[in-house]
Write a protein that holds these residues in place. Structure first.
Motif, short mmCIF file in Angstrom:
data_model
loop_
_atom_site.label_atom_id
_atom_site.label_comp_id
_atom_site.label_asym_id
_atom_site.label_seq_id
_atom_site.Cartn_x
_atom_site.Cartn_y
_atom_site.Cartn_z
N UNK A 284 15.31 -0.74 32.50
CA UNK A 284 15.44 0.22 33.61
C UNK A 284 15.17 1.65 33.13
N UNK A 285 15.69 1.97 31.96
CA UNK A 285 15.42 3.32 31.40
C UNK A 285 13.94 3.45 31.04
N UNK A 286 13.39 2.38 30.52
CA UNK A 286 11.97 2.37 30.14
C UNK A 286 11.10 2.66 31.37
N UNK A 287 11.42 2.01 32.49
CA UNK A 287 10.63 2.21 33.71
C UNK A 287 10.69 3.67 34.14
N UNK A 288 11.91 4.22 34.12
CA UNK A 288 12.05 5.63 34.55
C UNK A 288 11.21 6.54 33.66
N UNK A 289 11.27 6.30 32.37
CA UNK A 289 10.54 7.20 31.47
C UNK A 289 9.03 6.98 31.59
N UNK A 290 8.61 5.72 31.76
CA UNK A 290 7.16 5.48 31.89
C UNK A 290 6.64 6.10 33.18
N UNK A 291 7.43 5.98 34.25
CA UNK A 291 6.96 6.55 35.52
C UNK A 291 6.85 8.07 35.41
N UNK A 292 7.86 8.67 34.80
CA UNK A 292 7.83 10.13 34.64
C UNK A 292 6.59 10.56 33.85
N UNK A 293 6.33 9.85 32.77
CA UNK A 293 5.19 10.20 31.92
C UNK A 293 3.87 9.95 32.65
N UNK A 294 3.82 8.85 33.42
CA UNK A 294 2.60 8.56 34.18
C UNK A 294 2.34 9.66 35.20
N UNK A 295 3.41 10.08 35.89
CA UNK A 295 3.24 11.13 36.92
C UNK A 295 2.74 12.42 36.29
N UNK A 296 3.28 12.73 35.12
CA UNK A 296 2.85 13.95 34.42
C UNK A 296 1.37 13.84 34.02
N UNK A 297 1.03 12.69 33.45
CA UNK A 297 -0.36 12.52 32.99
C UNK A 297 -1.33 12.56 34.18
N UNK A 298 -0.94 11.89 35.27
CA UNK A 298 -1.83 11.84 36.44
C UNK A 298 -2.07 13.26 36.97
#
Ligand code: UDP
Ligand code: LCN
Length: 792
Positions: A284-298
């Protein structure tokens, strides 16, 4: 030395572990001086590095491990001490003959050799490089791009394939040669340099399109220019650091699937249920961090795209008050991520009840098919990356990734093989309870099928000087009667990467951040720690509340060694005079548990409290499921100037250790497994030896004594723990690394296509001829009553 070897063979055929061989040496050569002289010779050197000895008189076959990842096998004749080098296969035959003579002598016994297929995979050669796969692959790809004529064309094709929902990104097919691309890059860089740095991409989008460029280079003129320059440089003269940076910028990943089929996978009220522990917290923490990083990269890529992350688990109709019977559930604190639950189907329809992770194998193939269909429906396209978790999730991820041709990553959390002694050689006697034949087969398949492997620590891959790593133990092993693995996985394979998890810093933050403290929990925590009466949630009390608290929290498994800590505390008068003990673990009433191991631990805890008369100094609190309250609990313990103690006999990683450190609570943690790497002993916390309780409890007592005389010491350790976390254990660092791996290994798949295909065919055959049969032998629950286990 002759006396030593005579004593090895005196008891006939047997398997000896490192500790036994050294004990026999000590017995055979009592004089210390004489012993150390004997051990200075060649055989002594070999014995010192021996992990295991298969004794088949007059021979003693030795598995020697001079360094992490390096193995040599020798056979010593006990009569004349002649030493011969033997192959892994020959060593395994010696070992097998102790358990199953016929199998060992069968010339046609099945041998699995993945090494034979790795004809072109580059290998690292030094132990200290293990776990840095992505950097190594970047270096290797760089030289490939440099040397192999036509390799840049592959990069061009890779760029041409980048798209989102069919819409081209970065370049389109007009730029169909490397020369054209290079020319266009020169023009574009010059052009974009004339704009102010923060000019939005839209302002020059049309001109870029005319030259064959598409969106994805960046959101501003400056970012676009940097990315263009990076690609130009990589095409001109590849450099690994630039290649890595380029891949971290390219728009390659938008949609991710994460498999975690077993257990109760949910967001509330599931922790502490069978098979549901740190793995769920991690994902669950992994998903939150991956989504945050994806949004930043996008955003930085200048795109307006919605990333999707789906955690795919099983739907359990008998959900026992959890949400595990809901098909789709948005993930809290994310914008676009969901849990998707797909039921296990059997011939009789949907399987209603939970099944242990040990019994999960018959459902996985069908689950992979059904899940794939549901994922494609939900995402409306193929994902860009599939990540598996644990043996079951990794197998399902491998099936889906190979079917759809998608980049795959795997995470083990903990591999079961090393947890149970001789679980490979003795698989037959353990089969009905654990089905290790299925699990180890699934593990070997997914380790080989996956493009990259994410581990939390180095020791998970290659152990330490004295102890082989979890993956390393899959290099050569045998399950007599089933198959002999002569080359299962090589820890020098560049697919291995260390990306340690973090702890959610909005939940686990320092006790000293007064303005953020969740004071609304304080009355409940005050009651939890200090009220005098026993109730359903706690027993025992703390008579002297001025003392600091040593705190531990874990599932009540034997391996977590909570009862061990209680005993150390009970025995150590000095420690008892300095601190109180607070434990959060399991239940108090053994009749509430169905797990044999847990019942035994509960009884042991009661007996220890009685034996050492701990009432008044110990508070035993039942398992807690509210992480926000747990976060505040760690901080309240820090308010007492206490410490966290993680005494496990073995811990794969140990999330509680980093949760505590994030809260500024100094930590004492086991030197067996992940925590030995998380903490630098004496600097950012302390190591304790779970097999030496007196030494460990004295180390804790010394700390608190020192704190009494040196008021700053506690603060110093608290701060050093936090510094260690910020440098190495945050989800931000993790997400960055994992997304970079997804991009780099995605390209590597293409460069390494032929090799990958050959291996896939071999894996496919192994899956069909072995795994399927083994899985079909596991009874389904309607046939056999369930034996729940508690572990994760
Ligand atoms: N945990 C919890 N309540 C408990 C015991 C544990 O919420 O009563 C949480 C703990 O905070 C951590 C996770 O469960 O986030 C345990 O992870 P760890 O890696 O320490 O061990 P695992 O259970 O995965 O072996
Ligand atoms: C499983 C374990 O046993 C723990 O050591 C880990 O911290 C947890 O998973 C998360 O990876």
């Amino acid at each position: 030395m002759k006396r030593c070897f005579a004593s090895f063979v005196a008891m006939g055929k047997r398997l000896m572990k490192r500790q036994h061989t050294m004990e026999e040496v000590e017995k055979s050569i009592e004089d210390k001086h004489e012993r150390s002289k004997v051990l200075e010779g060649l055989l002594g050197y070999i014995l010192n590095s021996t992990q295991e000895a298969a004794v088949v008189p007059p021979y003693v076959a030795l598995a020697v491990r001079p360094n992490p990842g390096f193995w040599e096998f020798v056979k010593v004749n006990a009569n004349d001490l002649t030493v011969d080098s033997i192959s892994a296969s020959e060593y395994l035959k010696f070992k097998e003959s102790i358990f199953d003579e016929n199998w060992a002598n069968d010339e046609n016994a099945l041998e699995i050799d993945f090494g034979a297929l790795d004809f072109s995979t580059p290998r690292m050669t030094i132990s200290s490089s293990i776990g840095n796969g992505a950097s190594f692959i970047s270096t290797f790809m760089t030289s490939r791009l440099h040397e192999k004529c036509g390799s840049e064309k592959l990069l061009l094709e890779y760029l041409q394939d980048l798209n989102h929902h069919g819409e081209n990104l970065i370049i389109n097919t007009n730029l169909d040669t490397v020369a054209k691309l290079q020319n266009a890059l020169v023009k574009a860089e010059l052009f974009v340099s004339a704009f102010p740095k923060d000019t939005p991409y839209q302002n020059f989008e049309q001109r870029f399109k005319d030259w064959g460029f598409e969106k994805g280079w960046g959101n501003t003129a400056e970012r676009v220019k940097e990315t263009i320059r990076l690609l130009s440089e990589v095409l001109q003269a590849p450099d690994p650091a630039k290649l890595e940076l380029l891949f971290s910028r390219l728009p390659t990943i938008f949609n991710i699937v994460i498999f975690s089929p077993h257990g109760y996978f949910g967001q509330s009220d599931v922790l502490g249920l069978p098979d549901t522990g740190g793995q769920v917290v991690y994902i669950l923490d992994q998903v939150r961090s991956l989504e945050e990083e994806l949004l930043l990269r996008i955003k930085q890529q200048g795109l307006v795209v919605k990333p999707q992350i789906l955690v795919v688990t099983r739907l359990i109709p008998d959900a026992r008050g959890t949400k595990c019977d809901q098909e789709l559930e948005p993930i809290v604190n994310t914008k676009h991520s969901h849990i998707l639950r797909v039921p296990f189907q059997t011939e009789d329809g949907v399987l209603r009840q939970w099944v242990s992770r040990f019994d999960i194998y018959p459902y996985l193939e069908r689950f992979a098919e059904d899940a794939t269909a549901r994922i494609l429906e939900h995402m409306e396209r193929k994902p860009d990356l599939i990540i598996g978790n644990y043996s079951d999730g990794n197998l399902v991820a491998s099936l889906m990734a190979s079917k759809l041709g998608i980049t795959q990553g795997t995470i083990a959390h903990a591999l079961e093989k090393t947890k149970y002694e001789d679980s490979d050689a003795k698989w037959k006697e353990l089969e009905s309870k654990y089905h290790f034949s299925c699990q180890f087969t699934a593990d070997i398949i997914s380790m080989n099928a996956t493009d990259f492997i994410i581990t939390s620590t180095y020791q998970e891959i290659a152990g330490s000087k004295d102890r082989p790593g979890q993956y390393e133990s899959h290099e050569a092993f045998s399950m007599p009667g089933l198959y002999r693995v002569v080359s299962g996985i090589n820890v020098f394979d560049p697919k291995f990467n260390i990306a340690a998890p973090g702890a959610d810093q909005s939940v686990y933050f320092p006790y000293s951040e007064r303005q953020s403290r969740v004071t609304s929990f304080h009355p409940a925590i005050e009651e939890l720690l200090y009220s005098k009466e026993d109730n359903n949630e706690h027993i025992g009390y703390l008579a002297d509340r001025k003392k600091p608290i040593i705190f531990s929290m874990a599932r009540l498994d034997t391996v977590k060694n909570i009862s061990g800590l209680t005993e150390w505390y009970g025995k150590n008068k000095r420690l008892r005079s300095l601190v109180n003990l607070v434990i959060v673990a399991g239940f108090f009433d053994p009749s509430k548990s169905k797990d044999r191991e847990e019942i035994a631990e509960i009884k042991k805890m009661h007996a220890l409290i009685e034996k050492y008369q701990l009432k008044g100094q110990i508070r035993w609190i039942a398992a807690q499921t509210d992480r926000y309250r747990n976060g505040e609990l760690y901080r309240c313990i820090a308010d007492t100037k206490g410490a966290f103690v993680q005494p496990a006999l073995y811990e794969a990683f140990g999330l509680t250790v980093i949760e505590a450190m994030n809260c500024g609570l100094p930590a004492f943690a086991t030197n067996q497994g992940g925590p030995a790497e998380i903490i630098i002993d004496g600097i950012s916390g302390f190591h304790i030896d779970p097999n030496n309780g007196d030494e460990s409890s004295n180390k804790i007592a010394d700390f608190f004594e020192k704190c009494k005389t040196d008021a700053e010491y506690w603060n110093k350790m608290s701060k050093a723990g936090l510094q260690r976390i910020y440098e190495c254990y945050t989800w931000k660092i993790y997400a960055n690394k994992v997304l970079n791996m997804g991009a780099i290994y995605g390209f590597w798949r293409q460069l390494n296509k032929e090799q990958k295909l050959a291996k896939q065919r071999y894996i496919h055959m192994f899956y069909n001829l072995q795994f399927r049969n083994l899985a079909s032998n596991v009874p389904i629950p309607s046939e056999v009553p369930q034996q729940p286990t508690r572990a994760a």
